[in-house]
Design a protein around this motif. Structure first.
Motif, PDB file in Angstrom:
ATOM      1  N   ALA A  57       0.836  -1.211   0.000  1.00  0.00           N
ATOM      2  CA  ALA A  57       0.000   0.000   0.000  1.00  0.00           C
ATOM      3  C   ALA A  57       0.864   1.253   0.000  1.00  0.00           C
ATOM      4  CB  ALA A  57      -0.932  -0.002   1.210  1.00  0.00           C
ATOM      5  N   MET A  58       1.921   1.247   0.809  1.00  0.00           N
ATOM      6  CA  MET A  58       2.793   2.414   0.878  1.00  0.00           C
ATOM      7  C   MET A  58       3.527   2.639  -0.430  1.00  0.00           C
ATOM      8  SD  MET A  58       2.110   3.908   3.638  1.00  0.00           S
ATOM      9  CE  MET A  58       3.368   5.177   3.628  1.00  0.00           C
ATOM     10  N   GLU A  59       3.920   1.579  -1.116  1.00  0.00           N
ATOM     11  CA  GLU A  59       4.556   1.737  -2.431  1.00  0.00           C
ATOM     12  C   GLU A  59       3.629   2.491  -3.380  1.00  0.00           C
ATOM     13  OE1 GLU A  59       5.489  -2.254  -3.652  1.00  0.00           O
ATOM     14  OE2 GLU A  59       7.343  -2.317  -2.479  1.00  0.00           O
ATOM     15  N   LEU A  60       2.356   2.101  -3.385  1.00  0.00           N
ATOM     16  CA  LEU A  60       1.390   2.758  -4.263  1.00  0.00           C
ATOM     17  C   LEU A  60       1.152   4.205  -3.822  1.00  0.00           C
ATOM     18  CD1 LEU A  60      -0.694   2.675  -6.561  1.00  0.00           C
ATOM     19  CD2 LEU A  60      -2.349   1.864  -4.876  1.00  0.00           C
ATOM     20  N   LEU A  61       0.910   4.411  -2.527  1.00  0.00           N
ATOM     21  CA  LEU A  61       0.631   5.760  -2.029  1.00  0.00           C
ATOM     22  C   LEU A  61       1.822   6.693  -2.236  1.00  0.00           C
ATOM     23  CD1 LEU A  61      -1.363   4.971   1.240  1.00  0.00           C
ATOM     24  CD2 LEU A  61      -2.256   5.785  -0.946  1.00  0.00           C
ATOM     25  N   ILE A  62       3.028   6.203  -2.006  1.00  0.00           N
ATOM     26  CA  ILE A  62       4.220   7.035  -2.203  1.00  0.00           C
ATOM     27  C   ILE A  62       4.327   7.442  -3.669  1.00  0.00           C
ATOM     28  CG2 ILE A  62       6.757   6.999  -2.245  1.00  0.00           C
ATOM     29  CD1 ILE A  62       6.597   5.341   0.397  1.00  0.00           C
ATOM     30  N   THR A  63       4.131   6.498  -4.569  1.00  0.00           N
ATOM     31  CA  THR A  63       4.212   6.803  -5.998  1.00  0.00           C
ATOM     32  C   THR A  63       3.213   7.879  -6.387  1.00  0.00           C
ATOM     33  OG1 THR A  63       4.973   4.552  -6.457  1.00  0.00           O
ATOM     34  CG2 THR A  63       4.050   5.799  -8.305  1.00  0.00           C
ATOM     35  N   ILE A  64       1.984   7.732  -5.936  1.00  0.00           N
ATOM     36  CA  ILE A  64       0.930   8.688  -6.286  1.00  0.00           C
ATOM     37  C   ILE A  64       1.183  10.039  -5.629  1.00  0.00           C
ATOM     38  CG2 ILE A  64      -1.532   9.206  -5.992  1.00  0.00           C
ATOM     39  CD1 ILE A  64      -1.967   6.119  -6.228  1.00  0.00           C
ATOM     40  N   GLU A  65       1.474  10.035  -4.334  1.00  0.00           N
ATOM     41  CA  GLU A  65       1.639  11.297  -3.602  1.00  0.00           C
ATOM     42  C   GLU A  65       2.872  12.079  -4.047  1.00  0.00           C
ATOM     43  OE1 GLU A  65       0.395  12.542  -0.218  1.00  0.00           O
ATOM     44  OE2 GLU A  65      -1.363  11.241  -0.159  1.00  0.00           O
ATOM     45  N   VAL A  66       3.957  11.382  -4.336  1.00  0.00           N
ATOM     46  CA  VAL A  66       5.167  12.075  -4.791  1.00  0.00           C
ATOM     47  C   VAL A  66       4.894  12.751  -6.129  1.00  0.00           C
ATOM     48  CG1 VAL A  66       7.539  11.734  -5.612  1.00  0.00           C
ATOM     49  CG2 VAL A  66       6.809  10.704  -3.459  1.00  0.00           C
ATOM     50  N   ALA A  67       4.260  12.035  -7.037  1.00  0.00           N
ATOM     51  CA  ALA A  67       3.930  12.623  -8.344  1.00  0.00           C
ATOM     52  C   ALA A  67       2.974  13.799  -8.174  1.00  0.00           C
ATOM     53  CB  ALA A  67       3.318  11.563  -9.256  1.00  0.00           C
ATOM     54  N   ALA A  68       1.964  13.654  -7.330  1.00  0.00           N
ATOM     55  CA  ALA A  68       0.996  14.736  -7.102  1.00  0.00           C
ATOM     56  C   ALA A  68       1.683  15.950  -6.483  1.00  0.00           C
ATOM     57  CB  ALA A  68      -0.141  14.254  -6.208  1.00  0.00           C
TER      58      ALA A  68
END
Length: 193
Positions: A57-68
């Motif tokens: 979950a953190m891998e996905l959230l980090i990817t999305i949040e960093v890009a955002a």
């Protein structure tokens, strides 16, 4: 049959359409869609004590949040900065009032996503909302209960993200967001260990 108003039914159908589970045909009605891999994504609820699921979950959230966060640093408006700052101050007030501040923390991240002005990011983050809130709540609760000395460090991480967005520094914003989310994940793991 269910003793609810038409407005409730419309809202339910709207949510089902948004989730890609039903399709509306003008003049014909609403129909259940055939399941396929393009509309089947679900962020399944899990306990943060399940370290494998937490890591995924953190891998996905980090990817999305960093890009955002990177995009928000480029596209943010004066009004966006005010909203992000307001949530940052709200977190500080929550900490000073000995409250968890999970709602303020969640709003901070959501205001950054809104500052992308990208409807796909906004929609995706709304879809992930329940799971993201659960992770944020657990991280803050664990930090407050077991590592209260880290609350100021967590707030400093948020401030660094804000400063980078305010200055329009995309790279610094992305790095600050990644560091914050990786640290949040580590704080949960430390508590669980």
């Amino acid at each position: 049959h269910y003793s609810v108003s038409r407005a409730v039914i419309r809202e339910a159908l709207s949510q089902l359409k948004s989730d890609g589970l039903v399709t509306a045909r003008a003049g014909s009605g609403v129909y259940v869609r055939q399941p396929n891999s393009t509309n089947a994504f679900r962020f399944k609820k899990f306990s943060v004590s399940d370290l494998t699921r937490l890591e995924e979950a953190m891998e996905l959230l980090i990817t999305i949040e960093v890009a955002a966060t990177r995009i928000a640093a480029r596209r943010r408006t004066t009004e966006d900065l005010k909203k992000i700052k307001r949530t940052l101050i709200g977190m500080e007030y929550a900490i000073a009032s000995d409250r968890l501040g999970d709602e303020e923390d969640y709003q901070f991240h959501q205001s950054i996503v809104a500052a992308t002005h990208n409807q796909h990011f906004i929609s995706l983050c709304q879809h992930l909302e329940a799971s993201a809130r659960n992770i944020i709540r657990q991280a803050r609760s664990n930090t407050k209960t077991n590592h209260s000395e880290l609350l100021d460090a967590v707030q400093d991480e948020h401030k660094e993200i804000y400063k980078a967005i305010e200055q329009g520094d995309e790279e610094r914003a992305a790095i600050a967001a990644a560091r914050h989310l990786q640290n949040a994940s580590q704080r949960i793991r430390t508590y669980l260990a």
